[in-house]
Design a protein around this motif. Structure first.
Motif, mmCIF file in Angstrom:
data_model
loop_
_atom_site.group_PDB
_atom_site.id
_atom_site.type_symbol
_atom_site.label_atom_id
_atom_site.label_comp_id
_atom_site.label_asym_id
_atom_site.label_seq_id
_atom_site.Cartn_x
_atom_site.Cartn_y
_atom_site.Cartn_z
ATOM 1 N N GLY A 1 9.614 9.871 -1.179
ATOM 2 C CA GLY A 1 8.567 9.046 -1.754
ATOM 3 C C GLY A 1 7.160 9.420 -1.324
ATOM 4 N N LEU A 2 7.014 9.920 -0.099
ATOM 5 C CA LEU A 2 5.684 10.255 0.423
ATOM 6 C C LEU A 2 5.506 11.755 0.614
ATOM 7 C CD1 LEU A 2 5.444 7.380 3.056
ATOM 8 C CD2 LEU A 2 4.375 7.463 0.790
ATOM 9 N N TYR A 3 6.326 12.529 -0.084
ATOM 10 C CA TYR A 3 6.355 13.972 0.132
ATOM 11 C C TYR A 3 4.992 14.628 -0.047
ATOM 12 C CZ TYR A 3 8.267 18.669 0.325
ATOM 13 O OH TYR A 3 8.534 19.945 0.704
ATOM 14 N N SER A 4 4.244 14.204 -1.046
ATOM 15 C CA SER A 4 2.950 14.837 -1.300
ATOM 16 C C SER A 4 1.784 13.886 -1.067
ATOM 17 C CB SER A 4 2.897 15.367 -2.740
ATOM 18 O OG SER A 4 3.032 14.298 -3.661
ATOM 19 N N ALA A 5 2.014 12.788 -0.345
ATOM 20 C CA ALA A 5 0.930 11.836 -0.068
ATOM 21 C C ALA A 5 -0.107 12.485 0.847
ATOM 22 C CB ALA A 5 1.482 10.578 0.581
ATOM 23 N N PRO A 6 -1.390 12.256 0.585
ATOM 24 C CA PRO A 6 -2.454 12.857 1.413
ATOM 25 C C PRO A 6 -2.325 12.432 2.872
ATOM 26 C CG PRO A 6 -3.367 11.864 -0.576
ATOM 27 C CD PRO A 6 -1.925 11.456 -0.516
ATOM 28 N N TYR A 8 0.843 -1.213 0.000
ATOM 29 C CA TYR A 8 0.000 0.000 0.000
ATOM 30 C C TYR A 8 0.873 1.255 0.000
ATOM 31 C CZ TYR A 8 -2.883 3.811 1.675
ATOM 32 O OH TYR A 8 -3.501 5.038 1.817
ATOM 33 N N TRP A 9 1.872 1.301 0.897
ATOM 34 C CA TRP A 9 2.705 2.502 1.003
ATOM 35 C C TRP A 9 3.631 2.655 -0.193
ATOM 36 C CZ3 TRP A 9 1.288 6.395 3.656
ATOM 37 C CH2 TRP A 9 0.490 6.212 4.780
ATOM 38 N N MET A 10 4.027 1.551 -0.780
ATOM 39 C CA MET A 10 4.822 1.652 -2.009
ATOM 40 C C MET A 10 3.973 2.187 -3.157
ATOM 41 S SD MET A 10 7.393 -1.601 -1.969
ATOM 42 C CE MET A 10 8.806 -1.596 -0.870
ATOM 43 N N GLN A 11 2.703 1.813 -3.184
ATOM 44 C CA GLN A 11 1.803 2.367 -4.196
ATOM 45 C C GLN A 11 1.625 3.868 -3.980
ATOM 46 O OE1 GLN A 11 0.635 0.736 -6.918
ATOM 47 N NE2 GLN A 11 -0.041 2.766 -7.563
ATOM 48 N N GLN A 12 1.608 4.281 -2.706
ATOM 49 C CA GLN A 12 1.551 5.719 -2.409
ATOM 50 C C GLN A 12 2.795 6.425 -2.958
ATOM 51 O OE1 GLN A 12 -1.105 7.507 -0.722
ATOM 52 N NE2 GLN A 12 -1.997 5.575 -1.416
ATOM 53 N N MET A 13 3.940 5.768 -2.872
ATOM 54 C CA MET A 13 5.162 6.341 -3.441
ATOM 55 C C MET A 13 5.054 6.466 -4.954
ATOM 56 S SD MET A 13 8.385 4.710 -1.409
ATOM 57 C CE MET A 13 8.759 5.215 0.275
ATOM 58 N N VAL A 31 9.922 2.237 -8.180
ATOM 59 C CA VAL A 31 9.013 1.494 -7.303
ATOM 60 C C VAL A 31 7.944 0.774 -8.113
ATOM 61 C CG1 VAL A 31 7.310 1.704 -5.442
ATOM 62 C CG2 VAL A 31 9.441 3.014 -5.324
ATOM 63 N N ALA A 32 7.392 1.452 -9.118
ATOM 64 C CA ALA A 32 6.326 0.868 -9.935
ATOM 65 C C ALA A 32 6.823 -0.272 -10.813
ATOM 66 C CB ALA A 32 5.679 1.945 -10.803
ATOM 67 N N ASP A 33 7.992 -0.108 -11.434
ATOM 68 C CA ASP A 33 8.443 -1.058 -12.453
ATOM 69 C C ASP A 33 9.374 -2.151 -11.927
ATOM 70 O OD1 ASP A 33 7.006 0.507 -14.212
ATOM 71 O OD2 ASP A 33 8.750 1.681 -14.830
ATOM 72 N N GLU A 51 2.436 7.027 -6.640
ATOM 73 C CA GLU A 51 1.514 8.113 -6.965
ATOM 74 C C GLU A 51 1.964 9.482 -6.481
ATOM 75 O OE1 GLU A 51 -2.267 6.877 -5.408
ATOM 76 O OE2 GLU A 51 -2.200 4.957 -6.461
ATOM 77 N N HIS A 52 2.805 9.527 -5.437
ATOM 78 C CA HIS A 52 3.082 10.823 -4.803
ATOM 79 C C HIS A 52 4.565 11.153 -4.618
ATOM 80 C CE1 HIS A 52 -1.185 11.122 -3.972
ATOM 81 N NE2 HIS A 52 -1.150 9.916 -3.428
#
Length: 200
Positions: A153-158, A86-91, A104-106, A93-94
């Motif tokens: 990685g989570l700089y702009s995560a909600p 979940y948190w890697m998916q946040q990375m 992270v995605a690939d 996206e954000h």
């Protein structure tokens, strides 16, 4: 709305629950804590320079940060990586850097069976290093790298406050500059020839 008689979370309740939770991880934590106290007692007994309020304060701060890393590793114990994914998916996206998002995605997420245990092992190693004061500069550098990864990685995560991770970066950088294991830790005990100065 929360009922008035509902029990609100409190730090002391959370600490008590963590320390009393049944399972091998709790026993391992208590052993780490006992080993940290034993190392501190040995350093205190062998070296008068270790017997100061400063060294006791650094020991306490080092153990607390090490305990934080240990606790944060517990929800990443293999083979359950749902929270980590979940948190890697946040990375993805954000992340503040597109390259980090792409890696992270690939690479990381498709190979979570490899990277999941690696993340878990690194966080456990950081926790153990800091709690015991063993190779504490190396542990701090690993913690610094992990904290930088989280910050970017989570700089702009909600709902995330970037300064949280930045403060962790500052703490880990401080520990890397002035290794805290030299204060009432295993790094303070005799035998520098066996331990490269760079990592202690």
């Amino acid at each position: 709305m929360q009922p008035e008689n509902a029990m609100r979370p409190a730090p002391w309740r959370d600490v008590a629950a963590f320390l009393m939770q049944p399972g091998w991880t709790t026993y391992a934590f208590w052993l780490l804590l006992a080993a940290s106290l034993l190392a501190a007692a040995l350093a205190w007994a062998r070296d008068p320079a270790q017997r100061t309020p400063r060294t006791a304060g650094i020991w306490l701060l080092r153990v607390l940060i090490g305990a934080m890393w240990w606790q944060q590793s517990l929800w990443k114990i293999p083979p359950n990586f749902d929270g980590l994914k979940y948190w890697m998916q946040q990375m993805v996206e954000h992340a503040s850097i597109p390259l980090q998002s792409a890696i992270v995605a690939d690479i990381v997420l498709p190979n979570i069976a490899v990277f999941g245990p690696l993340v878990y092992a690194v966080e456990v190693a950081i926790g153990v290093s800091l709690m015991l004061g063993l190779w504490s500069r190396l542990g701090a550098l690993a913690g610094l790298a992990m904290a930088l990864n989280l910050w970017l990685g989570l700089y702009s995560a909600p709902g995330e406050w970037p300064w949280t991770y930045f403060f962790l970066i500052v703490i880990q950088a401080w520990f890397a500059i002035d290794p805290p294991g030299r204060e009432l830790g295993l790094d303070a005990l005799p035998g520098p020839a066996r331990r490269p100065r760079f990592i202690t």
